[in-house]
Design an enzyme around this catalytic site. Sequence first.
Site, PDB file in Angstrom:
ATOM      1  N   ASP A 210      38.052 -60.716 -29.849  1.00 33.05           N
ATOM      2  CA  ASP A 210      36.791 -60.243 -29.242  1.00 33.05           C
ATOM      3  C   ASP A 210      36.599 -60.882 -27.865  1.00 33.05           C
ATOM      4  OD1 ASP A 210      36.209 -62.545 -31.375  1.00 33.05           O
ATOM      5  OD2 ASP A 210      34.969 -62.883 -29.609  1.00 33.05           O
ATOM      6  N   ASP A 212      33.864 -62.608 -27.025  1.00 30.99           N
ATOM      7  CA  ASP A 212      32.684 -63.458 -27.190  1.00 30.99           C
ATOM      8  C   ASP A 212      31.464 -62.658 -26.707  1.00 30.99           C
ATOM      9  OD1 ASP A 212      31.957 -65.976 -28.318  1.00 30.99           O
ATOM     10  OD2 ASP A 212      31.333 -66.621 -26.340  1.00 30.99           O
TER      11      ASP A 212
HETATM   12  N1  ADE Z   1      33.932 -65.440 -30.141  1.00 29.45           N
HETATM   13  C1  ADE Z   1      34.318 -66.387 -30.980  1.00 29.45           C
HETATM   14  N2  ADE Z   1      33.747 -67.608 -30.960  1.00 29.45           N
HETATM   15  C2  ADE Z   1      34.168 -68.579 -31.815  1.00 29.45           C
HETATM   16  N3  ADE Z   1      35.110 -68.396 -32.744  1.00 29.45           N
HETATM   17  C3  ADE Z   1      35.696 -67.203 -32.796  1.00 29.45           C
HETATM   18  N4  ADE Z   1      36.659 -66.741 -33.594  1.00 29.45           N
HETATM   19  C4  ADE Z   1      36.905 -65.464 -33.257  1.00 29.45           C
HETATM   20  N5  ADE Z   1      36.094 -65.082 -32.244  1.00 29.45           N
HETATM   21  C5  ADE Z   1      35.328 -66.151 -31.933  1.00 29.45           C
END
Ligand code: ADE
Length: 292
Positions: A210, A212
Amino acid sequence: MSETVIGVIGGSGVYEIDGLEDARWQAVDSPWGTPSDQILTGRLDGVKMAFLPRHGRGHVHSPSTVPYRANIDALKRLGVTDVISVSACGSFREEMAPGDFVIVDQFIDRTFAREKSFFGTGCVAHVSVAHPTCLRLGAACATAAEAQGVTVHRGGTYLAMEGPQFSTLAESRMYREAWGCDVIGMTNMPEAKLAREAELCYASVAMITDFDSWHPDHGAVEITEIIATLTGNSQKARNLVAALPGLLGAERAPCPHGCDRALDFAVMTAPDKRDPALLAKLDAVAGRVLGA
Ligand SMILES: Nc1ncnc2[nH]cnc12
Ligand SMILES: CSC[C@H]1O[C@H](OP(=O)(O)O)[C@H](O)[C@@H]1O
């Protein structure tokens, strides 16, 4: 030369590995607590392997409650020499997209609710983590991933947050813009520091799930999005692991970066001041230098 034993710590979505001969799940006792799960041991292409699901099968442990010390100690007790950490992570970079892998080479440790060292009162030691990952092992992971068509970024800074909640938008922007981080996750610290204390080579394969929450086109990170990407990443990670024995070989020379000698000058406590109870717990991790 010594024998290579590859240890794999599987992260979210990676709860087993394929194709091991003589595969068996075995409980490993550790003076540092109970590891996340039993450890799957066996051989792949003639090389000894040990696999530990970081959160346990069924995803039982949260990032804050993963027994990091017991996990690293248990791998060391099994004779593991090289640890590959496989993790899900968010990306702070447009060019590092979901589905890509990052071979992490730096960390910023923002975790605060975890035991971070095997050492302490009665046996104090200070190891260097200026270069917290093993570049030799990381290069092998990159080659293995590239061979199956994964887009790999060789090098990147991983922000380790406490979690379990994801970051606020302000935090996400700060880590990206002011701190220059590339990816974010919740588990690689203190794992990498403990691997260094245990004189294990450690490489981190961060699988992007992703963006974030900073990305204007993607909005807030959602666990449903992460799980969808994880499902695809998980098989790629398992293929990467399957290629490692062929790349690393059954025999290993001393680490060219000195990971396996990290404790050579690290212990500060005078021999006559050392706590016998702590020394006993350090038998696997530091027996080489403590003579335990
Ligand atoms: N955006 C994110 N922040 C922290 N841990 C994660 N693991 C997978 N995506 C994450
Ligand atoms: C499933 S999203 C958040 C969770 O996933 C990552 O775990 P791991 O590093 O073990 O793959 C991340 O660090 C969080 O713990």
